[in-house]
Design a protein around this motif. Structure first.
Motif, short mmCIF file in Angstrom:
data_model
loop_
_atom_site.label_atom_id
_atom_site.label_comp_id
_atom_site.label_asym_id
_atom_site.label_seq_id
_atom_site.Cartn_x
_atom_site.Cartn_y
_atom_site.Cartn_z
N ARG A 227 -3.32 -18.99 0.81
CA ARG A 227 -3.90 -17.73 1.31
C ARG A 227 -2.95 -17.04 2.29
O ARG A 227 -2.70 -15.84 2.21
N LEU A 228 -2.42 -17.82 3.23
CA LEU A 228 -1.55 -17.24 4.26
C LEU A 228 -0.21 -16.81 3.68
O LEU A 228 0.39 -15.83 4.15
N ALA A 229 0.27 -17.52 2.66
CA ALA A 229 1.51 -17.12 2.00
C ALA A 229 1.35 -15.77 1.32
O ALA A 229 2.20 -14.87 1.45
N ILE A 230 0.25 -15.59 0.62
CA ILE A 230 -0.02 -14.29 -0.01
C ILE A 230 -0.18 -13.21 1.04
O ILE A 230 0.29 -12.07 0.87
N ARG A 231 -0.77 -13.54 2.19
CA ARG A 231 -1.01 -12.56 3.24
C ARG A 231 0.30 -11.93 3.73
O ARG A 231 0.33 -10.75 4.09
N ILE A 232 1.39 -12.71 3.74
CA ILE A 232 2.65 -12.19 4.29
C ILE A 232 3.64 -11.81 3.18
O ILE A 232 4.82 -11.61 3.44
N SER A 233 3.16 -11.69 1.96
CA SER A 233 4.06 -11.51 0.81
C SER A 233 4.80 -10.19 0.82
O SER A 233 5.87 -10.07 0.21
N LYS A 234 4.30 -9.19 1.53
CA LYS A 234 5.00 -7.91 1.60
C LYS A 234 5.99 -7.87 2.76
O LYS A 234 7.09 -7.34 2.62
N VAL A 235 5.62 -8.45 3.89
CA VAL A 235 6.45 -8.33 5.08
C VAL A 235 7.59 -9.34 5.08
O VAL A 235 8.67 -9.08 5.61
N ARG A 362 3.68 -12.02 -8.77
CA ARG A 362 4.87 -11.92 -7.92
C ARG A 362 5.97 -12.87 -8.38
O ARG A 362 7.03 -12.95 -7.75
N GLY A 363 5.73 -13.61 -9.46
CA GLY A 363 6.77 -14.45 -10.02
C GLY A 363 6.99 -15.77 -9.34
O GLY A 363 8.06 -16.36 -9.45
N TRP A 364 5.97 -16.29 -8.63
CA TRP A 364 6.12 -17.56 -7.93
C TRP A 364 6.03 -18.71 -8.92
O TRP A 364 5.13 -18.74 -9.77
N ARG A 458 -3.87 -5.08 3.78
CA ARG A 458 -2.61 -5.52 3.20
C ARG A 458 -2.26 -4.74 1.93
O ARG A 458 -1.10 -4.35 1.73
N THR A 459 -3.25 -4.51 1.06
CA THR A 459 -2.97 -3.98 -0.28
C THR A 459 -3.45 -2.55 -0.52
O THR A 459 -2.97 -1.89 -1.43
N GLY A 460 -4.45 -2.09 0.25
CA GLY A 460 -5.07 -0.81 -0.03
C GLY A 460 -6.19 -0.89 -1.04
O GLY A 460 -6.76 0.14 -1.43
N TYR A 461 -6.55 -2.12 -1.46
CA TYR A 461 -7.60 -2.31 -2.47
C TYR A 461 -8.72 -3.19 -1.93
O TYR A 461 -8.46 -4.07 -1.10
N GLY A 522 3.58 -0.08 3.28
CA GLY A 522 4.48 0.27 2.18
C GLY A 522 3.92 -0.15 0.84
O GLY A 522 2.80 -0.66 0.73
N PRO A 523 4.68 0.06 -0.22
CA PRO A 523 4.23 -0.31 -1.57
C PRO A 523 4.04 -1.82 -1.69
O PRO A 523 4.66 -2.61 -0.97
N ASN A 524 3.18 -2.21 -2.62
CA ASN A 524 2.88 -3.64 -2.81
C ASN A 524 3.97 -4.38 -3.56
O ASN A 524 4.04 -5.61 -3.52
N PHE A 525 4.84 -3.63 -4.26
CA PHE A 525 5.92 -4.26 -5.02
C PHE A 525 7.20 -3.45 -4.83
O PHE A 525 7.16 -2.28 -4.52
#
Length: 525
Positions: A227-235, A362-364, A458-461, A522-525
Motif C-alpha cells: 500500500r505504502l509503495a503504491i502511495r509514493i509511486s509518483k513522487v 506500472r510494470g512492477w 494521489r491520483t485524482g480518482y 502531476g500526471p499519474n504516468f
C-alpha cells in the motif's frame, strides 16, 4: 453528534495533553520499579500495551472521537459521506473552514495511545533481556506504521524517527523520511517475525481476526508495505518499485483471500453517528457511482432514504453546499449494514488485488496482469459483502456514473466528469485503466474515507465534486480541493519551534491547500 460544541473544550484539553512537550520525559523514560518477578510476567506487561493501539488506529469510542478523527475529515473529503448538519452555521470542514478543535484528534489519538504504547513495548522488552520478546516489538511496530502513515497522510511531517529519545522527541520528520522509516520498520518486522511463526504468545493480546498467528501478521505487514509503495509511486518511483517488488516477492505472501478486521468490543462508531445522531449520510459521489453502475453493494453500504418524497431511493448529499438545518437533508440515505457489529476493518483483500493491478500497470515485477487483478479485486469486494452477480457486473461495458441531481436545490446539481465504465479496458491508456482501478478500489474500501481521500489526492480518482460554498478565505482552491490538515493547536502552542521547522518541510503554507510530499499534482504516468 447532536451538539458537537459541547465536546470542543474537552477536545482542546485532550490535544494539549497528548501533544505537550512538557510530558515528553514521562513518555520517553524507561519504566521504573520493575522487579525481577514482574519481568518474568513480561508477556502480560507488554500485552497490556496493545489494547490502546488496536483501538486508536481508528478510535472507536466514544463515537464523537471517531467523528472528529475521521468522520468529518477523510469520510467527507473522500466523497463517501456528507453530514446533513450545518455545524457552526455551516462554517466548518465541509465548507473548507477547517476547525482546529476538530482536526487535532488524529494527532492526539496517535500520540496519546499509539506511539507511547509502542515505546513502552520496546522498553519492556529491552529491560527483560529476553530475545523472544523481539516479536512483540515488531508486532507493535506493524500497528504503529498502520496508525502513523494515516497521521502523516493527514498532516505531512510527523514526529516518528526521533520520538523514542527524550532529547529529540519533539522533532518532526519530513514526510519522505517518515515513509522511509515506515518501510524500514515493516521490512524488519516481516523478516524477523518469520523465526516466530507457529508461536502463540501473542494470541491473548491480539484483537484482530488473525488470532495471534504470526504468519498472518507477516502477510498483513507485507500488504501494508505494498500500500505504502503504491502511495509514493509518483513522487519516488524508484523507491516505490523497490519496496513494491519486495512485497510481491516476499515469502510472507499478501492478504489476498481475507480481510484484516479488528474485534473492538464496541459498536462501530458510525452506527451512532448515522443512526442515533443522524449526523452523516450518503455522499453525492457514492450516489452517482453506485446508482450509475447499478451496483448492488449499495444495499449493504446504505439504507434507502426515509424522506417519503424520495420514494425509497438511495439519495446522497453533495459536500460543501448551503445547508441551514439538519432537517433539510436529514432523511437522505443513512449508512447501512456494512457497519453492523463490533468490528472495524483495517484492510481488505479487495484492496490488495487493486494494489497489484496498479503495480502491474506500472510494470512492477511479480504483479501479474492488471485486468486479472482488477477483476479479482471486484470479486473479492462482492464476496466480502455477500453480493452475487459479479460476473455480469464485470462484463458491463455500458453503465457509467450518473450525474448528480440534488433533491432540494438544483444549484447543487453537477455532471459526473467521466464516463468510466466497469468492464476492464486493457486496450485503454494507462490513465484510463488507472481510473477504472481506483474507482473500483474506492468503492471497495468503503467506509474507510481516510484511505479513499488519500488515493483521490494521489491520483485524482474518482472524480470528487468540488464544494459550492468555500469558506477557506482563499487558502483552499475550490477545484483543487482540500489537500491536508494544518498542524494542531496543541503542538503550535507547546512545541512551536519544531512546528516551525516542520512547516519548512512543506511545499507551501501551513493550511489545507498545500499538497503533501506524495501528492505531486502531476500526471499519474
Amino acid at each position: 453528534m447532536k451538539k458537537i460544541y459541547k465536546y470542543l473544550l474537552a477536545s482542546f484539553m485532550v490535544i494539549g495533553f497528548a501533544s505537550c512537550t512538557d510530558d515528553f520525559e514521562n513518555i520517553n523514560t524507561n519504566p521504573h520499579g520493575i522487579t525481577e518477578e514482574s519481568l518474568r510476567q513480561m508477556n502480560n506487561n507488554v500485552g497490556n500495551e496493545f489494547g490502546p493501539m488496536f483501538l486508536n488506529v481508528f478510535n472507536v469510542t466514544p463515537a464523537w472521537n471517531y467523528q472528529l478523527q475521521q468522520g468529518l475529515m477523510g469520510d467527507v473529503f473522500s466523497g463517501y459521506m456528507t453530514a446533513p448538519t450545518p455545524f457552526a452555521g455551516n462554517v466548518n470542514n465541509q465548507t473548507y473552514a477547517l476547525v482546529d478543535g476538530w482536526n487535532g484528534f488524529p494527532w492526539s489519538d496517535a500520540y496519546g495511545n499509539v506511539m507511547p504504547q509502542a515505546l513502552n513495548v520496546k522498553n519492556a522488552v529491552d529491560l527483560s533481556g529476553d530475545p523472544n520478546g523481539a516479536k512483540f516489538v515488531h508486532l507493535a511496530n506493524i500497528i504503529k506504521v498502520t496508525a502513523m502513515h494515516r497521521v502523516a497522510d493527514i498532516y505531512g511531517p510527523i514526529r516518528y524517527t526521533k520520538f523514542n529519545d527524550f532529547a529529540t522527541t519533539g522533532e518532526y520528520d519530513p514526510q519522505d523520511v517518515a515513509y522511509q522509516a515506515f518501510f524500514n520498520d515493516l521490512g524488519e518486522a516481516i523478516n524477523a517475525l518469520e523465526a516466530f511463526e507457529g508461536e502463540g504468545q501473542f494470541m491473548p493480546f491480539d484483537m484482530s481476526n488473525l488470532a495471534g498467528d504470526i504468519a498472518l501478521w507477516r502477510q498483513f505487514a507485507n500488504s501494508l508495505r505494498l500500500r505504502l509503495a503504491i502511495r509514493i509511486s509518483k513522487v519516488n518511483p524508484t523507491l516505490a518499485k523497490t519496496q513494491g517488488e519486495l512485497s510481491l516477492a516476499n515469502n510472507a505472501g499478501l492478504m489476498e483471500s481475507s480481510d484484516m478486521v479488528i474485534n473492538t468490543g464496541f459498536p462501530h462508531p458510525i452506527t451512532v453517528i448515522s443512526g442515533s445522531w443522524g449526523d452523516i449520510r450518503m455522499g453525492a459521489e457514492m450516489e452517482s457511482i453506485l446508482t450509475g453502475y447499478n451496483d448492488d453493494r449499495i444495499e449493504t453500504y446504505f439504507n434507502p432514504s426515509e424522506d417519503e418524497s424520495l420514494a425509497g431511493n438511495y439519495k446522497g448529499i453533495r459536500m460543501g453546499i448551503d445547508i441551514s438545518a439538519k432537517s433539510e437533508y436529514g432523511d437522505h440515505a443513512s449508512i447501512g449494514s456494512v457497519i453492523d457489529g463490533e468490528t472495524l476493518t483495517w484492510m481488505t483483500a479487495a484492496e490488495v488485488h487493486f494494489l497489484k493491478a496498479e503495480a502491474a500497470l506500472r510494470g512492477w515485477s511479480g504483479a501479474g496482469n492488471a485486468k486479472t487483478n482488477y477483476e479479482a479485486g471486484v470479486t473479492a469486494s462482492f464476496t466480502q459483502h455477500g453480493i452475487g452477480g459479479v460476473t455480469e457486473y464485470l462484463a458491463d461495458n455500458v453503465s457509467i456514473p450518473a450525474d448528480f441531481v440534488d433533491a432540494l436545490n438544483s444549484n447543487n446539481d453537477i455532471a459526473y466528469a467521466s464516463d468510466v465504465k466497469i468492464a476492464y479496458n486493457d486496450a485503454g491508456t494507462n490513465e484510463e485503466q488507472l481510473e477504472q482501478i481506483i474507482t473500483q478500489k474506492w468503492i471497495a474500501m468503503f467506509p474507510d474515507g481516510q484511505e479513499a481521500w488519500s488515493e483521490f489526492r494521489r491520483t485524482g480518482y474518482p472524480r470528487i465534486f468540488p464544494v459550492v460554498v468555500n469558506n477557506s478565505g482563499g487558502d483552499i482552491d475550490t477545484n483543487i480541493q482540500v489537500r491536508r490538515i494544518n498542524f494542531v493547536e496543541g503542538e503550535v502552542n507547546t512545541n512551536g519551534d519544531n512546528v516551525s521547522t516542520a512547516v519548512s518541510y512543506l511545499s507551501g503554507p501551513d493550511h489545507g491547500g498545500t499538497r503533501l510530499w506524495w501528492d505531486t499534482g502531476g500526471p499519474n504516468f
